[in-house]
Design a protein around this motif. Structure first.
Motif, PDB file in Angstrom:
ATOM      1  N   ALA A  30      -7.052   4.236   6.067  1.00  0.00           N
ATOM      2  CA  ALA A  30      -7.164   4.863   4.745  1.00  0.00           C
ATOM      3  C   ALA A  30      -5.929   4.586   3.896  1.00  0.00           C
ATOM      4  CB  ALA A  30      -7.387   6.363   4.889  1.00  0.00           C
ATOM      5  N   ARG A  31      -4.748   4.702   4.477  1.00  0.00           N
ATOM      6  CA  ARG A  31      -3.508   4.465   3.727  1.00  0.00           C
ATOM      7  C   ARG A  31      -3.391   2.996   3.319  1.00  0.00           C
ATOM      8  NH1 ARG A  31      -0.448   5.356  -0.109  1.00  0.00           N
ATOM      9  NH2 ARG A  31       1.764   5.067   0.209  1.00  0.00           N
ATOM     10  N   ALA A  32      -3.788   2.083   4.180  1.00  0.00           N
ATOM     11  CA  ALA A  32      -3.736   0.660   3.852  1.00  0.00           C
ATOM     12  C   ALA A  32      -4.640   0.345   2.658  1.00  0.00           C
ATOM     13  CB  ALA A  32      -4.132  -0.177   5.066  1.00  0.00           C
ATOM     14  N   ILE A  33      -5.844   0.906   2.655  1.00  0.00           N
ATOM     15  CA  ILE A  33      -6.777   0.706   1.536  1.00  0.00           C
ATOM     16  C   ILE A  33      -6.159   1.240   0.249  1.00  0.00           C
ATOM     17  CG2 ILE A  33      -8.997   1.446   0.558  1.00  0.00           C
ATOM     18  CD1 ILE A  33     -10.069   1.375   3.497  1.00  0.00           C
ATOM     19  N   GLU A  34      -5.601   2.429   0.323  1.00  0.00           N
ATOM     20  CA  GLU A  34      -4.981   3.063  -0.836  1.00  0.00           C
ATOM     21  C   GLU A  34      -3.841   2.201  -1.392  1.00  0.00           C
ATOM     22  OE1 GLU A  34      -3.971   7.617  -1.577  1.00  0.00           O
ATOM     23  OE2 GLU A  34      -2.771   6.742   0.020  1.00  0.00           O
ATOM     24  N   ILE A  35      -2.982   1.707  -0.535  1.00  0.00           N
ATOM     25  CA  ILE A  35      -1.860   0.875  -0.972  1.00  0.00           C
ATOM     26  C   ILE A  35      -2.354  -0.390  -1.660  1.00  0.00           C
ATOM     27  CG2 ILE A  35       0.008  -0.625  -0.142  1.00  0.00           C
ATOM     28  CD1 ILE A  35       0.554   1.549   1.992  1.00  0.00           C
ATOM     29  N   VAL A  36      -3.320  -1.056  -1.060  1.00  0.00           N
ATOM     30  CA  VAL A  36      -3.812  -2.319  -1.632  1.00  0.00           C
ATOM     31  C   VAL A  36      -4.371  -2.104  -3.038  1.00  0.00           C
ATOM     32  CG1 VAL A  36      -5.593  -4.099  -1.424  1.00  0.00           C
ATOM     33  CG2 VAL A  36      -4.214  -3.472   0.568  1.00  0.00           C
ATOM     34  N   VAL A  37      -5.223  -1.115  -3.207  1.00  0.00           N
ATOM     35  CA  VAL A  37      -5.882  -0.923  -4.504  1.00  0.00           C
ATOM     36  C   VAL A  37      -4.923  -0.390  -5.561  1.00  0.00           C
ATOM     37  CG1 VAL A  37      -7.725   0.297  -5.719  1.00  0.00           C
ATOM     38  CG2 VAL A  37      -8.141  -0.665  -3.456  1.00  0.00           C
ATOM     39  N   GLU A  38      -3.998   0.478  -5.168  1.00  0.00           N
ATOM     40  CA  GLU A  38      -3.105   1.079  -6.153  1.00  0.00           C
ATOM     41  C   GLU A  38      -1.873   0.231  -6.455  1.00  0.00           C
ATOM     42  OE1 GLU A  38      -2.292   5.115  -5.027  1.00  0.00           O
ATOM     43  OE2 GLU A  38      -4.409   5.663  -5.181  1.00  0.00           O
ATOM     44  N   ALA A  39      -1.537  -0.710  -5.604  1.00  0.00           N
ATOM     45  CA  ALA A  39      -0.292  -1.451  -5.795  1.00  0.00           C
ATOM     46  C   ALA A  39      -0.455  -2.920  -6.177  1.00  0.00           C
ATOM     47  CB  ALA A  39       0.553  -1.359  -4.528  1.00  0.00           C
ATOM     48  N   PHE A  40      -1.630  -3.497  -5.970  1.00  0.00           N
ATOM     49  CA  PHE A  40      -1.778  -4.925  -6.223  1.00  0.00           C
ATOM     50  C   PHE A  40      -2.708  -5.184  -7.396  1.00  0.00           C
ATOM     51  CE2 PHE A  40      -0.902  -4.725  -1.628  1.00  0.00           C
ATOM     52  CZ  PHE A  40       0.285  -5.421  -1.627  1.00  0.00           C
TER      53      PHE A  40
END
Length: 96
Positions: A30-40
């Motif tokens: 869940a955290r990995a998905i969140e980081i990818v969508v919000e940061a890239f």
């Protein structure tokens, strides 16, 4: 969409054409998905891969899962999808 193991260990893999892929480990799915969508930015998401126990997610599938009602983390309020671009910091700085 199949139920995903949100708390499963995961890692983000960013392709680097010049060298080995860059990996960010020690995350939950869940955290990995969140980081990818919000940061890239959206054009960079296309090349990102998340590996987790039981599978791999790639590209726009990651964004689709993030925007799904089944995604367990809350998303920033009042923010529409920016294609993975971070919203500007709106905090006000006070003079000393």
């Amino acid at each position: 969409m199949t139920n995903l193991p949100w708390e499963a260990p995961a890692r983000i893999i960013l392709p680097d054409e010049a060298e080995e892929p860059v990996r960010q480990e020690g995350l939950t799915l869940a955290r990995a998905i969140e980081i990818v969508v919000e940061a890239f930015p959206s054009d960079r998401i296309t090349n990102v891969r998340i590996e987790f126990q039981g599978g791999t997610l790639e590209g726009q599938v990651i964004a689709t899962i993030y925007h799904s009602p089944r995604f367990p983390h809350s998303r920033p309020r009042g923010r529409k999808s920016t294609g993975g671009q971070l919203a500007p910091d709106k905090r006000r700085h006070q003079a000393a």
